[in-house]
Design an enzyme around this catalytic site. Structure first.
Site, PDB file in Angstrom:
ATOM      1  CB  CYS A 237      21.197  11.091 -40.942  1.00 40.42           C
ATOM      2  SG  CYS A 237      22.526  11.696 -39.918  1.00 40.42           S
ATOM      3  N   GLY A 258      21.693   2.614 -45.747  1.00 42.27           N
ATOM      4  CA  GLY A 258      21.060   3.836 -46.216  1.00 42.27           C
ATOM      5  C   GLY A 258      20.121   4.475 -45.204  1.00 42.27           C
ATOM      6  CG  HIS A 259      17.816   7.821 -46.554  1.00 46.74           C
ATOM      7  ND1 HIS A 259      18.437   7.620 -47.749  1.00 46.74           N
ATOM      8  CD2 HIS A 259      16.498   7.984 -46.853  1.00 46.74           C
ATOM      9  CE1 HIS A 259      17.568   7.660 -48.723  1.00 46.74           C
ATOM     10  NE2 HIS A 259      16.374   7.880 -48.213  1.00 46.74           N
ATOM     11  CG  ASN A 260      14.397   7.145 -43.606  1.00 53.75           C
ATOM     12  OD1 ASN A 260      14.799   7.906 -42.731  1.00 53.75           O
ATOM     13  ND2 ASN A 260      13.791   7.570 -44.698  1.00 53.75           N
TER      14      ASN A 260
END
Length: 363
Positions: A237, A258-260
């Site tokens: 997320c 990974g996130h973002n």
């Protein structure tokens, strides 16, 4: 499931020659092909193995002499491997998932299920989830609260999708895929040794040991159409916005996004690749196996990164990269060749020093 050579040629849009009424039931490697198999002999090298099997028909290349190979029929496309992709689709027997909801599945009353959907044993479908027409949810899958799957999604066994995920049409997830786990995001009360070392490229300064405090993931994951994710891969997320994967992107097994992160359209992430948080990967990028991409950088459109490379800085569009740290491939190959010559160069230098010092003593 059987097709005539003529039917296959028509479906693929490629020339079919010889006894085109012959029926085939499966694809096979040339050496192990039986009389009802279509041998995949797409190059002269592969065709050398045809006499080792009993194939009467084969998928060849456009200029092949099929009669000299002892065949009775052949398909002869300009691009054999592309034709193979359609052949495998036609002859794929699937996983045996039939439409309907298995009695052991737990499906919330507030789930919107489309037509001809298959929900397998021990699945859990949370409130507010929407599942498009023709989708298959394999055994032991989990779909989180308020998530959306487009039409003709195909989730193999043990796939889990977290809350508020949005996925387009024709999504494929292989066994063990995890979509929308929380991002790996932690912070210390004061500046950490890691932050100091990163800023100074090595010096940890006087930072003290501290505990790590979790940053929660408020975003989710958005995935476009025609995306495939391989076995045991994960997409985290976003922190306050969604992690995004574009249309047509294919993600191999054991990949971490990974996130973002933002991954563009028609990009390939090969096995064990890792894309760190907040990185942007462009369209039509290929990251070879075990490639690592550092956080907060971009990789431009059309970039190809060779396997095992580590991308530590921004990469302009169209580059071909290799190595650790990744540099332009031609430069990396020059460095590699120079490294291979180092032992000889050091021996030559040692010999020259010995000769020079001996000459000085003689004087």
């Amino acid at each position: 499931m059987a097709y005539t050579i003529a039917e296959l040629g028509k479906a693929l849009g490629v020339p079919a020659v010889g006894d085109t009424a012959m029926r085939i039931t499966r694809l096979s490697e040339p050496a192990s092909a039986g009389p009802d198999d279509l041998a995949l002999a797409m190059t002269p090298k592969f065709a050398q193995a045809i006499p080792e099997g009993d194939a009467r028909a084969a998928l060849l290349w456009a200029e092949a002499d099929w009669q000299a190979l002892g065949l009775r029929a052949a398909l002869m496309p300009e691009r054999p491997r592309y034709a193979m992709s359609s052949l495998t689709e036609m002859l794929d027997q699937g996983q045996g998932f039939a439409p309907g909801i298995h009695p052991s599945a737990v499906v919330d009353a507030a789930v919107d299920i489309g037509d001809n959907v298959s929900i397998g044993p021990f699945c859990v479908i949370s409130a507010g989830a929407r599942i498009g027409d023709g989708s298959v949810i394999g055994p032991h899958c989990f779909i989180g609260w308020d998530s959306t799957l487009g039409q003709q999604a195909f989730l193999r066994e043990h796939v889990s999708i977290g809350a508020r995920v949005s996925i387009g049409d024709r999504f494929i997830a292989q066994p063990g895929v995890r979509i929308a786990g929380d991002g790996f995001s932690f912070v210390t009360p004061e500046k950490s040794a890691v932050e100091a070392a990163r800023a100074t490229l090595g010096d940890q300064g006087d930072a003290k040991a501290q505990g790590w405090h979790r940053i929660h993931s408020l975003g989710s994951v958005t995935i476009g159409d025609d995306v495939e994710v391989g076995a045991n891969s994960t997409i985290d997320c976003g922190t306050v916005r969604d992690t995004r994967v574009g249309n047509g992107t294919k993600i191999d097994s054991l990949v971490q996004v990974g996130h973002n992160a933002v991954v563009g359209d028609n990009t390939l992430l090969c096995a064990q690749a890792g894309v760190a948080g907040s990185s942007v990967i462009g369209n039509n990028v290929v990251l070879g196996g075990q490639t690592g991409v550092s956080d907060n950088i971009f990789v431009g459109d059309g970039v190809i990164v060779g396997g095992g490379s580590k991308v530590l800085s921004n990469v302009p569009a169209g580059r071909t990269m290799l190595g650790y740290p990744a540099t332009a491939m031609d430069r990396q190959m020059d460095i590699y060749k120079a490294q291979r010559r180092l032992p000889k160069l050091l021996r030559d230098v040692a010999a020259l020093r010995k000769a020079v010092f001996k000459s000085d003593k003689d004087d």
